[in-house]
Design an enzyme around this catalytic site. Structure first.
Site, short mmCIF file in Angstrom:
data_model
loop_
_atom_site.label_atom_id
_atom_site.label_comp_id
_atom_site.label_asym_id
_atom_site.label_seq_id
_atom_site.Cartn_x
_atom_site.Cartn_y
_atom_site.Cartn_z
N ASP A 218 1.23 -1.15 -0.45
CA ASP A 218 -0.01 0.22 0.16
C ASP A 218 0.96 1.21 -0.32
O ASP A 218 2.23 1.63 1.08
CB ASP A 218 -0.65 0.01 1.40
CG ASP A 218 -2.35 -1.09 1.18
OD1 ASP A 218 -1.46 -1.89 1.31
OD2 ASP A 218 -2.97 -1.25 2.20
N HIS A 220 -1.03 4.25 -0.97
CA HIS A 220 -2.27 5.34 0.21
C HIS A 220 -1.95 6.51 -0.35
O HIS A 220 -1.53 7.68 0.89
CB HIS A 220 -2.18 4.69 1.69
CG HIS A 220 -3.46 3.74 2.40
ND1 HIS A 220 -4.87 3.91 1.15
CD2 HIS A 220 -3.37 2.72 2.86
CE1 HIS A 220 -5.36 2.87 2.02
NE2 HIS A 220 -4.08 2.22 2.20
N ASP A 247 -4.02 -0.10 -3.30
CA ASP A 247 -4.19 0.31 -2.67
C ASP A 247 -2.65 2.13 -2.89
O ASP A 247 -2.59 1.99 -1.79
CB ASP A 247 -4.42 -0.20 -0.48
CG ASP A 247 -5.26 -0.20 -0.29
OD1 ASP A 247 -6.33 -0.95 -1.02
OD2 ASP A 247 -5.09 -0.46 0.88
N ASP A 250 -6.53 7.24 -1.38
CA ASP A 250 -7.14 7.38 -0.67
C ASP A 250 -6.13 7.26 0.44
O ASP A 250 -4.75 7.03 0.87
CB ASP A 250 -7.86 6.05 -0.16
CG ASP A 250 -9.58 6.20 -1.02
OD1 ASP A 250 -9.80 7.25 -0.88
OD2 ASP A 250 -9.88 5.29 -0.83
N ARG A 251 -6.88 8.15 1.95
CA ARG A 251 -6.16 8.34 3.57
C ARG A 251 -5.23 9.76 3.24
O ARG A 251 -5.06 10.77 3.11
CB ARG A 251 -5.76 7.33 3.70
CG ARG A 251 -7.11 6.42 4.38
CD ARG A 251 -6.31 5.05 5.36
NE ARG A 251 -7.38 4.18 5.29
CZ ARG A 251 -8.08 4.89 6.82
NH1 ARG A 251 -7.85 5.87 7.27
NH2 ARG A 251 -8.83 3.58 7.19
N ASN A 279 -7.99 -3.27 -1.95
CA ASN A 279 -9.83 -2.72 -1.84
C ASN A 279 -10.25 -1.20 -1.74
O ASN A 279 -11.47 -0.76 -1.68
CB ASN A 279 -9.99 -3.25 -0.39
CG ASN A 279 -9.33 -2.36 0.41
OD1 ASN A 279 -8.36 -2.58 0.45
ND2 ASN A 279 -9.86 -2.15 1.54
N HIS A 280 -8.75 -0.64 -2.41
CA HIS A 280 -8.99 0.54 -1.96
C HIS A 280 -9.54 1.32 -3.11
O HIS A 280 -9.55 2.89 -3.97
CB HIS A 280 -8.15 2.24 -1.26
CG HIS A 280 -8.62 2.21 0.18
ND1 HIS A 280 -8.99 3.42 0.60
CD2 HIS A 280 -8.48 1.23 1.49
CE1 HIS A 280 -9.22 3.00 1.91
NE2 HIS A 280 -9.04 1.99 2.77
N HIS A 328 -3.44 -8.16 -3.18
CA HIS A 328 -3.99 -7.47 -2.42
C HIS A 328 -4.09 -7.83 -1.00
O HIS A 328 -3.03 -7.51 0.30
CB HIS A 328 -4.43 -6.68 -2.51
CG HIS A 328 -5.39 -5.05 -1.77
ND1 HIS A 328 -3.85 -4.06 -0.77
CD2 HIS A 328 -5.68 -4.97 -0.83
CE1 HIS A 328 -4.54 -3.61 -0.73
NE2 HIS A 328 -5.50 -3.49 0.14
N ARG A 378 -11.69 -6.81 10.68
CA ARG A 378 -11.64 -5.59 10.31
C ARG A 378 -13.20 -5.45 10.16
O ARG A 378 -13.87 -4.68 9.01
CB ARG A 378 -11.19 -5.33 8.91
CG ARG A 378 -10.86 -6.12 7.68
CD ARG A 378 -9.73 -5.71 6.65
NE ARG A 378 -9.07 -5.74 6.28
CZ ARG A 378 -8.04 -5.15 6.43
NH1 ARG A 378 -8.23 -3.65 6.02
NH2 ARG A 378 -7.15 -5.44 6.88
N HIS A 405 -2.27 -4.27 2.35
CA HIS A 405 -3.77 -4.43 3.11
C HIS A 405 -3.77 -4.32 4.67
O HIS A 405 -4.67 -3.65 5.30
CB HIS A 405 -4.32 -5.97 2.73
CG HIS A 405 -5.88 -6.07 2.86
ND1 HIS A 405 -6.71 -4.65 2.93
CD2 HIS A 405 -7.01 -6.91 3.61
CE1 HIS A 405 -7.77 -4.86 2.94
NE2 HIS A 405 -7.48 -6.11 3.56
#
Length: 477
Positions: A218, A220, A247, A250-251, A279-280, A328, A378, A405
């Site tokens: 990731d 991000h 990923d 995002d964030r 997943n993002h 991922h 999660r 992930h």
């Protein structure tokens, strides 16, 4: 005496929490609970640390336990609302936000969260109502030929092919807070969408002698840390390939910069630069965690929609040298699933991963230390144990599964007797976790070479600066 010892352990947990060492905080809170399992604040403290680790399912369980012990404990409702909101369960969250607002009418933050949650529930219902199976592409009617590059643009020109000169200039532009012309943004996304759409769901690659492949986890939206990987490890080239394992966005608040740079490299080196979907790279997460808002703020809504279509086109896995399955999330709810099932999966028939099925599991699952399978910490997907990984590797002739992930404090972790490797490449994740980043170099001998790196300074823009629903304040960013 046990009660006093429990409080002392909770205080140690609080100290670890203050130092942003979430796993250690959880250890101490757990020990406190073992000594005194009737104190609701121990559970809500552990819930908060689990939220920081994105273990939202565990956080929901802890908050629920605290409510069972003391139904009047407002903080527990707050924690559970945050956790449910984080995994997009707005219908569940809204009840808890309502309780918090009723108990604390002066809490402006809770009130704004409740209102935001109500909007989310309405918006989800609206999006569902207007969903069309074969909606026209967002790029339909986009006339790139007649789009004008703004006069103020002082960078290298992009013609019909990506060039090293353009990439180098783009890297510097982004460092200096500059943007690309929208024409070039659309050009890059559409070129890469076509390339990745034509790739198989599981890309299969081998490493030639004298060549190298670097696997990253990731990123991000942490653009300056992405550049640090390239500075330390070398920039992508014809002999040095990269695989980014989902990923990208995002964030972090440089998500457009990260994904545009990765896409530019994919266009420049289509057969030696690989991108797996995470997943993002999905609509619902992008709406919640900032990428949609960032696209709108820096470019426009159509840019987001075209990105969304390109994310749906991305492969879901890469098989490296017939030895390492890289994806991922992780493995599956059914031992019968094989590499052939991944090969046969038609990802183009399903734009978003949904709540169940092979695509969802590839993007969302996590390893656990216990054998067998368990519910997801999660709250989405499931967890798989070392025996599951061992059987999958043996049945498919693999040495190991490489996945991402999840934050790992050292940037990577080798689990399941060496058969499951997690790599995470966003150091000091969200500016709030004291983790290192990592990447894995693989040469033609297929030995895994692990490398750790530290976060580098970045301009003063907070994580999730473009998330438009108050998530930033809710998550304590």
């Amino acid at each position: 005496m046990a009660a006093e010892d429990a409080v002392a352990l909770k205080n140690k947990g609080n100290e670890a929490f203050k130092n942003k060492d979430w796993p250690t905080a959880i250890e101490y809170y757990t020990k406190a609970i073992e000594l005194n399992d009737k104190e609701p604040s121990f559970y809500t403290n552990r819930a908060q640390a689990n939220i920081k680790l994105e273990a939202y399912g565990y956080a929901i369980a802890d908050a629920t336990k605290a409510i069972e012990i003391d139904p009047g404990f407002t903080k527990a409702y707050y924690r559970r609302a945050v956790a449910n909101t984080s995994i997009l369960r707005h219908h569940d969250a809204i009840h808890d936000w309502k309780v918090v607002v009723r108990k604390n009418p002066a809490d402006k933050l809770a009130k704004s969260q409740y209102e935001a949650c109500q909007k989310m529930v309405k918006r989800d219902a609206f999006l569902k109502a207007i969903e069309i199976a074969d909606a026209p592409s967002a790029s339909e009617g986009l006339d790139l030929e007649s789009m004008i590059v703004e006069e103020s643009y002082d960078g290298v020109r992009l013609k019909d092919e990506m060039t090293q000169e353009f990439v180098d200039d783009m890297i510097e532009r982004f460092k200096n807070g500059k943007k690309l012309p929208k024409k070039y943004v659309f050009q890059i996304i559409l070129a890469v969408k076509k390339i990745v759409y034509d790739e198989p769901t599981m890309v299969e690659t081998h490493i030639k002698p004298e060549n190298k492949l670097t696997v990253c986890g990731d990123t991000h939206g942490q653009y300056f840390d992405l550049l640090e990987i390239f500075r330390l490890n070398g920039f992508p080239s014809d002999t040095h390939g990269y695989l980014f394992n989902g990923d990208f966005v995002d964030r972090g608040s440089w998500s457009t910069e990260v994904v545009l740079l990765l896409y530019a490299y994919k266009w420049l080196h289509p057969s030696n630069f690989f991108l797996n979907r995470g997943n993002h790279e999905t609509d619902d997460m992008n709406r919640m965690y900032g990428f949609e808002g960032e696209c709108k703020a820096k470019y426009n809504e159509r840019v987001f929609k075209v990105f969304s279509e390109s994310f749906s086109a991305l492969p879901l896995a890469t098989l490296i040298g017939d030895k390492y399955l890289t994806l991922h999330g992780g493995l599956f709810s059914d031992d019968a699933i094989s590499l052939n099932d991944i090969r046969k999966l038609n990802r183009h028939a399903q734009r978003q991963p949904g709540q169940a099925g092979l695509m969802m599991e590839m993007l969302w699952t996590d390893p656990q230390t216990e054998p067998g399978r368990g519910p997801s910490k999660r709250g989405v997907g499931l967890q798989f144990g070392p025996d599951v990984t061992k059987r999958f590797c043996e049945n498919n002739g693999l040495e190991a599964v490489i996945r991402s992930h999840e934050v790992r404090m050292e940037g990577y972790e080798v689990e399941h007797n060496g058969k499951c490797i997690t790599v995470f490449s966003a150091p000091k994740y969200c500016d709030s976790t004291e983790n290192k980043g990592a990447y894995i170099n693989i040469e033609s001998d297929y030995k895994l070479q692990f490398n750790k790196f530290d976060a580098v300074p970045h301009p003063d823009i907070k994580p999730m600066a473009y998330a438009n629903n108050g998530m930033m304040s809710m998550m304590g960013m």
